[in-house]
Design an enzyme around this catalytic site. Structure first.
Site, short mmCIF file in Angstrom:
data_model
loop_
_atom_site.label_atom_id
_atom_site.label_comp_id
_atom_site.label_asym_id
_atom_site.label_seq_id
_atom_site.Cartn_x
_atom_site.Cartn_y
_atom_site.Cartn_z
N HIS A 241 0.80 -1.23 0.00
CA HIS A 241 0.00 0.00 0.00
C HIS A 241 0.84 1.29 0.00
O HIS A 241 0.76 2.11 -0.91
CB HIS A 241 -0.90 0.05 1.24
CG HIS A 241 -1.77 -1.16 1.45
ND1 HIS A 241 -2.88 -1.40 0.69
CD2 HIS A 241 -1.69 -2.17 2.33
CE1 HIS A 241 -3.46 -2.53 1.11
NE2 HIS A 241 -2.75 -3.01 2.10
N ASP A 242 1.57 1.50 1.09
CA ASP A 242 2.10 2.84 1.38
C ASP A 242 3.19 3.35 0.42
O ASP A 242 3.25 4.57 0.19
CB ASP A 242 2.62 2.89 2.82
CG ASP A 242 1.49 2.77 3.84
OD1 ASP A 242 0.33 2.97 3.45
OD2 ASP A 242 1.78 2.49 5.01
#
Ligand SMILES: [Ca+2]
Length: 311
Positions: A241-242
């Site tokens: 994700h990040d």
């Protein structure tokens, strides 16, 4: 010209990869500070993990600040079931020698935005938005000074990962997310719709592992969380994700999305923390964010591999 950023984070293995990507890219990105927030694991661990990652990168001069230890209006919800007891389960790394800065993360954010020229600092939230929401509430004057907020959170087509309707970062502190979405700042969102297309497939992870120590650690992190994700989603890897947030700063062309209205559900028990994104523009509510929908995953992992090799 380098872009000045503050990484607001709750590491978390994918946060850790995002921090490494930023620290490996000093030509493009100057990390003014890393602000830890409670999220994936409680604050003492996210603060510790942020420093562990800085030391892994050999960037011990990076300033790490501790922020809020609980959401603005709710009890903290954590995610050890994904990230492990430490938040950074994988190859065990030494405890950090780096100290936390004395200033509270919220005050650091406020002071930095007031001190730097308007429009020159980008905020990169990778966890619940508690630190940013608290800073905006405490010092509304800083909202118009932000260059851009590029955050990981929310979902539209992929809907929820922590409840059927909500993504974890927004779900944990929807009141903070609501403040951010209404701040008037330029906002770019990396939702699950993007990260669920950035999967840690075998060839991608073996490319990390071949890089040496840092790559082996990153591979051990993704090995850890993808066990959970592959079982949950039935996918060929876990979503990373990040790091999409930092990748966007480096190569915005990897992403496509729409400038639309995005609001946060605060009331409903069933859908609390949902990002109500007007993807099809069926309302006349004013657009307030660029909501990404797609990623060039091969280009994203090629960028990650190239940058991690520098550490
Ligand atoms: Ca995170």
């Amino acid at each position: 010209m380098t872009r000045k950023i503050i990484i607001d984070t709750d590491p978390g293995q994918d946060d850790a990869v995002a921090i490494l990507l930023a620290l490996a890219s000093p030509e493009e990105i100057e990390v003014l500070g890393i602000t830890a927030v409670a999220g994936n694991v409680p604050l003492p661990l996210t603060s510790k993990n942020a420093r562990i990652v800085c030391e892994l990168a050999g960037k011990t001069g990076t300033r790490v600040f501790e922020g809020c230890d609980r959401p603005m209006a709710r009890d903290l919800v954590t995610a050890e079931y994904v990230h492990g007891k430490t938040g950074l389960d994988g190859i065990v790394l030494p405890d950090p020698q780096m100290q936390v800065q004395d200033t509270h993360a919220v005050d650091f954010i406020i002071e930095t935005l007031r001190a730097e020229p308007a429009g020159s600092v980008t905020l990169c939230p990778l966890g619940p938005l508690t630190n940013i929401g608290t800073a905006f509430r405490k010092a509304p004057d800083i909202q118009e000074k932000v260059q851009e907020i590029v955050l990981m959170g929310g979902a539209y087509f992929e809907v929820g990962n922590v409840t059927p309707a909500a993504e974890f970062n927004i779900y944990v502190d929807p009141e903070a997310a609501d403040i951010v979405m209404k701040s008037g700042a330029k906002i770019t969102i990396m939702p699950l719709d993007v990260s669920h297309k950035a999967l840690t497939t075998r060839p991608r992870i073996e490319a990390f592992r071949a890089l040496g120590h840092v790559g082996e650690v990153v591979a051990s992190w993704t090995d850890f969380f993808e066990r959970f994700d592959m079982e949950k989603y039935g996918s060929e890897g876990g979503p990373l994700h990040d790091p999409t947030v930092i990748a966007y700063l480096l190569k915005p062309d990897l992403f496509t999305g729409r400038h639309i209205n995005v609001e946060i559900e605060l009331q409903s028990d069933l859908t609390s923390g949902m990002t109500v994104a007007d993807w099809w523009r069926v309302t006349d509510r004013a657009p307030n964010a660029t909501f990404m929908g797609d990623i060039n995953a091969e280009g994203f992992f090629a960028l990650l591999t190239e940058r991690l090799a520098r550490l």
